[in-house]
Design an enzyme around this catalytic site. Structure first.
Site, PDB file in Angstrom:
ATOM      1  CB  ALA A 242      -0.732   9.759  -0.412  1.00 47.90           C
ATOM      2  CB  CYS A 243      -2.275   5.132   1.276  1.00 48.30           C
ATOM      3  SG  CYS A 243      -2.761   5.574  -0.358  1.00 48.30           S
TER       4      CYS A 243
END
Ligand code: SF4
Ligand code: SF4
Lengths: 257, 371, 500
Positions: free
Chosen positions: B20-21
């Site tokens: 995720a990011c």
């Protein structure tokens, strides 16, 4: 280290901090320190993206934010007043217990999740999943008022409290998205304008305003205009509809034993 | 062991690494040049969305001198891999220029593999023999190198663009690759938060094929079927990350199937049937129905927000019910897209307009003229 | 058409010769089986075999027997499957149940054997020699730095906020609302006396229990019931409940009937409304959102440790690694045998993977990434005895959580009818006359007895292994052997087969 300067323009014991480039952990711990020192108003300048401002604070202080605060503004907050003179991001007022947040621009998604008391006023648009799982308890009635439009899942699982959506300066865009009040089992949603049945969750229905609704709404709108500076001259109470659940036990027949 | 073994282990081990990011992107629709320092500055604000296990950037318009050559960025962990790879390149391509990618080793970036770039075009006789276009030829070559040459990974293969990525925080990665020395009309950036550590540079974003570069936040719950669907069309999902399927889906839908970008986005984040059913315009209803019926396996489901760069622009898109954040802003000819507004405001304090795109609604910035 | 096609499960037999008509059974049965007209009569169809009447009949005049009614055997259509269909054909809806998974899945714990010393190394006598069970939970730095000062040494590393337990056993989260206030009181008292912690579950913490805060982990689940600043600061740690072993991936639903005045004020919702827990936290749709909530809770509590509870699902190792990297201090793994107050039976019995396997892969994953120090692992959902405690620790758990075992100690007969709110033992009920049956002091004493007994047994095991501290067993898989497991499972558990 942010620069600090005491202000004497208000009668509150006030101070201004330059938050530019300060990491949230340092900023918030400094804010807590200033509250402990007795400051009643804290102006944060140059805020951009710092998370958790006001998180868990229980004192009745005032925090004024210049810039865009980061996510989870006012999470678990229990008392303070937070004014944002710009836009806000996601997670405003997460599980908030009391106090007030005023956003003079837009705000993002998941605003007021699990909120149990206090008020959140947003002058502009709000995102998806606003006021979901809001609940009222004893004399605490959480209130969210947004001046613009809102996305889907407005008031999902709502168990109490009041959501108001004004749709000022809507243009062509719809007031609110789909799945409004899906799973709702308490509280009330007031929308300025019509909603179609296909936008509603299956647990809610449209009702006309009662006299006491009009009273409540009138008070809230006055407070909203005062706090946000919104121009509500064109807004008539006759334009609102009320959404309420028709059952407090939406899932009573789902099981067998 | 290091790189070669690690990579081959990745290929065999079918477990997937959810990640995720934080994302950010900017484009000048007038084609004005933007320095690489700008995107680094933006990514700094959303540092906390990554965890230092991957950061990267893609810049467009950065190689004007070789604008008609494919710019291959290749990482080698294994010197034998380099020899084998260069042999392949030499056989298939006319290599105009080959050099080390300039770097400035600094804190936060460790264990760098050897990084080289090659500016090249396919040998015409090879294209003729296979009777395929240069783009398809390059896709096949990249997949061949990445799946067969030990310790070697092509991480950028477009024209007049380049991907720069590493294990580290995005801002450190940007400085490592000396991005402030480049300028381009479009940049996208990514700070990664993988749930476990491949510790492998190739695993960072952007993911690239030809000029498609994808930065992605979220997890694609439909990965399994998207992957099998793409495999039917000759794509090999070797990296076992869901982001890879996003790049291949765009490549397939837009380059191979010729769908307009907006339509491709409507495939990936398809509207709900409930909404299609009440569309007023019968023509658009018919299109949406057809897209969903034909491309049911290309529907990307689960929480995601992506920014996809391509040679003429950039598009931001999130999933159908907006489970991941995306904010956009414009200022004059500049379009900004990011996970958080603050990342935009850092590099554009007074935008003309800031908005949060609706679920599944693409935000597209495209060059107005030539650059 | 004839009435109920679902035949009685049990037969209640009253020996009228012995019965002295004291009517105690009519009062004791929470399920309304008994009536009294001239003599005791029983509506056997309502009996759930909770044994309350049997235990409390002064004349031992009552027996409860399995209904011997013969069904034609069928190896794939067992009687329970047939009954489920009859019920659903009659009432529709999902079949609801309580407690943990009751299908006969392979129990890995029962295929693991513990080692002991013989000749080549000495065992230790735990009754007369020190045997340490103390356990710390929370994130630890990778190394300690020391400074030389005045000819001595000074610690130059901040260890951070960690929790100390006297034993590697804690009580699992069970919410007030699903269980009675007297269960919560028993657990809090026992946790204090044992030097361990209880966990509030997702229903908030009753104010009367605030003084026990040092022995309480407070939970923040998707419904955010009773979650406010003071509550968060009362406990030693905050737990984000993402999932529960008995019902991974689905939300909760406490029906309005159970929301009386006290439950209402603890959950901070009005009396009589359904308490719906959404399936996900709506502020966590992704791993970096988890970090956002973890740090929101840390900011709100002055950086207390944060635990994240997940159900053991297929990709548990990667998920756990993400949780560690998101900033959690504790990962609480709840296996697919974990208990519940109410869950659709189909989910309880078929979703998730065994704790033992999840624990093994999570521990291994964190080790191979070099981040095992960042988090403590708590293993729960299927711990039935001190043997299970020892095996879980050997597989890599820092501590274990017990829920069902604690309730059994309080009288629970595992009738699995918790969702009805009629628990005759005053455990899973809010009916005042039933709640009053469980005296918190008596309950605490029984819990202390049980856990002390397990601690003794655990010390015996450690002694037999020739170690005198529990950390020497922790993750020490060399001291386990598998018996009767397939090769792949043995390999995943990273233990050798017996004989190797
Ligand atoms: S339900 Fe329990 S108390 Fe009632 S008859 Fe059956 S065993 Fe006895
Ligand atoms: S807690 Fe009560 S209702 Fe639940 S299984 Fe035990 S005895 Fe039965």
């Amino acid at each position: 280290m942010p620069r600090a300067a005491t202000n004497d323009r208000t009668e509150l014991k006030s101070i201004t901090l330059d938050a530019g480039g300060v990491y949230y952990k340092d900023l918030n711990s400094q804010v807590r320190g200033l509250i402990d020192e007795g400051y009643e108003e804290i102006v944060l300048q140059g805020v951009n993206g710092q998370r958790y401002i006001g998180d868990g604070l229980t004192q009745k202080v005032k925090i004024i934010i210049e810039g865009v605060p980061g996510n989870d503004l006012g999470a678990f907050m229990d008392g303070p007043t937070v004014i944002v003179n710009d836009n806000a991001q996601d997670g405003v007022g997460n599980t908030m217990n009391s106090g007030k947040i005023v956003v003079k621009g837009h705000a993002g998604d998941v605003l007021g999740y699990g909120m149990r008391g206090g008020r959140v006023f947003v002058l502009g648009d709000v995102g998806y999943r606003i006021g979901i799982h809001m609940k009222s308890f004893k004399d605490q009635v959480p209130v969210i008022v947004a001046g613009g439009r809102a996305g889907d899942f407005f008031g999902e699982y709502m168990a109490g409290g009041v959501l108001v959506l004004l749709g000022l300066e809507l243009g062509d865009s719809p007031l609110v998205g789909s799945y409004v009040g899906t799973g709702m089992h308490g509280g009330a949603i007031f929308l300025r304008g019509e909603v179609c049945d296909h936008q509603l969750g299956s647990e809610v229905r449209v009702y006309p305003l009662e006299e006491e609704d009009r009273c409540q709404l009138e008070g809230l709108l006055a407070e909203f205009a005062e706090d946000t500076g919104a121009d509500l001259s064109g807004v008539s109470l006759d334009d609102f509809v009320k959404l309420q659940p028709f059952s407090h036990r939406p899932y009573g027949n789902m099981y067998c034993y | 062991m290091a790189f070669g073994d690690q990579y081959s282990r990745w290929r065999v081990d079918r477990s997937r690494v959810p990640a995720a990011c934080g994302l950010s992107g900017v484009i000048s629709e007038d084609g004005a040049m933007i320095g690489g320092d700008v995107i680094i500055e933006s990514m700094k604000v959303i540092h906390d969305r990554g965890n230092g296990l991957g950061g990267g950037f893609a810049g467009y318009g950065i190689y004007p001198r070789y604008r008609d050559h494919y710019a291959l960025h290749i990482m080698f962990e294994d010197p034998g891999g380099r020899a084998a790879c260069e042999e392949l390149l030499e056989a298939d391509l006319q290599v105009q220029e080959s050099e080390e990618i300039p770097t400035r080793p600094g804190p936060g970036i460790e264990d760098a593999p050897e990084l080289r770039r090659y500016f090249a075009v396919p040998r015409p006789e090879k294209l003729a023999a296979l009777a395929i276009g240069p783009d398809d030829f390059m896709v096949q070559l990249v997949m061949r190198i990445n799946t067969t040459v030990p310790g070697t990974f092509v991480f950028s293969s477009g024209k007049n663009m380049g991907v720069f990525k590493a294990v580290g925080f995005a801002e450190d990665v940007g400085e490592f690759y000396r991005l402030p020395d480049y300028s381009g009309y479009c940049w996208i950036g990514h700070g990664r938060f993988p749930t476990n550590t491949p510790g492998w540079w190739g695993g960072a974003h952007p993911f690239n094929i030809l000029d498609w570069a994808v930065v992605h936040n979220g997890e694609i719950s439909s990965y399994g079927i998207n992957k099998r669907y793409l495999e039917m069309f000759g794509y090999e999902c070797t990296l076992l990350t869901d982001t890879e399927v996003m790049a291949y889906l765009f490549d397939m839908l837009v380059r191979k199937h010729g769908l307009p970008l907006e339509v491709a986005c409507r495939v990936l984040a398809a509207p709900f049937w409930k909404d299609i059913d009440i569309e007023d315009d019968p023509a658009s209803r018919a299109l949406d129905e057809a897209l969903r019926v034909v491309y049911s396996s290309a529907l990307v489901n689960g929480p995601f927000a992506v920014i996809v760069g391509f040679s003429r622009g950039m598009v931001g898109l999130n999933d159908r019910i907006k489970l991941r954040p995306l904010v956009a802003a414009v200022k004059d000819d500049l379009l900004y897209i990011s996970s958080e507004e603050s990342a935009i405001r850092q590099i554009c304090p007074r935008p003309d307009r800031v908005w949060a795109p609706n679920a599944g609604q693409p935000v597209i910035g495209e060059l107005k003229g030539d650059v | 058409m004839a009435g109920n096609m679902v035949t009685s499960e049990f037969l209640v037999q009253v020996d009228h010769e012995r019965c002295r008509k004291c009517k105690r059974c009519t009062l004791n049965c929470g399920f309304g089986v008994f009536d009294f007209k001239d003599r005791v009569t029983a509506d056997t169809s309502k009996c759930v075999a909770c044994h309350r009447c049997v235990v409390f009949c002064p004349e031992e005049a009552i027996t409860v027997a399995r209904n011997p009614l013969a069904f034609r055997e069928h190896s794939s259509w067992d009687v329970d499957r047939r009954k489920a269909i009859w019920k659903q054909a009659q009432d529709s809806g999902m079949l609801l149940t309580g407690m943990g998974n009751d299908l006969p899945w392979l129990n890995v714990f029962d295929h693991l054997l513990i080692d002991a010393c013989q000749v080549t190394n000495p065992s230790i006598d735990p009754l007369r020699e020190p045997m340490e069970l103390r356990t710390y939970l929370g994130r630890r730095p990778d190394r300690v730095e020391v400074e030389r000062s005045d000819g001595g040494f000074k610690l130059d590393t901040e260890v951070g906020n960690i929790i100390k337990l006297d034993i590697p056993i804690m009580f699992s989260g069970m919410s007030y609302g699903s269980v009675s206030i007297n269960v919560h009181k028993s657990l809090a008292l026992a946790a204090q006396r044992l030097g361990t912690v209880m966990n509030t579950g997702e229903g908030g913490l009753h104010e009367e229990l605030y003084p026990y805060g040092d022995h309480i982990i407070v939970q923040c689940a998707s419904g955010r019931f009773g979650v406010h600043s003071e509550y968060l600061n009362k406990g030693v740690a905050v737990e984000i409940k993402v999932g529960q072993g008995a019902k991974p991936g689905i939300g909760g639903h406490l029906p309005g009937e159970k929301i009386g005045r006290e439950v209402s004020s603890t959950r901070m919702i009005p009396v009589g409304t359904d308490a719906l827990s959404p399936a996900p936290h709506h502020d966590i749709y992704s791993i970096e959102d988890l970090r956002q909530l973890i740090y929101a809770l840390k900011e709100a509590t002055g950086y207390k440790p944060v635990s994240v509870k997940i159900a053991t699902v297929h990709n548990v190792a990667a998920i756990a690694s993400g949780i560690a990297r998101a900033g959690a201090d504790i990962i609480y793994l709840d296996g697919f045998r974990g208990g519940t107050g109410a869950s659709p039976a189909v989910v309880r019995d078929h979703v998730g993977i065994p704790l033992e396997i999840a624990l093994a892969v999570v521990d291994q994953q964190l080790r191979s990434e070099g981040i095992r120090n960042w988090v403590s692992i708590i293993a729960a959902g299927g711990i039935r005895s001190s043997a299970d405690v020892a095996k879980a620790i050997a597989l890599g758990a820092d501590a274990v959580g017990v829920g069902t075992a604690a309730l059994i100690a309080l009288g629970c007969r595992l009738c699995q009818k918790c969702y009805t709110g009629n628990c005759s033992w005053g455990i899973a009920t809010q009916r005042p006359e039933l709640v009053g049956r469980l005296d918190p002091d008596w309950g605490a004493e029984r819990l202390v007895n049980l856990i002390n007994a397990w601690s003794l047994e655990l010390k015996e095991i450690l002694g037999a292994l020739g170690v005198n501290a529990v950390e020497s067993l922790r993750g020490n898989r060399e001291r386990l052997r598998s018996l009767g497991l397939d090769e792949m499972t043995t390999e995943i558990l990273d233990v050798k087969p017996a004989g190797r």
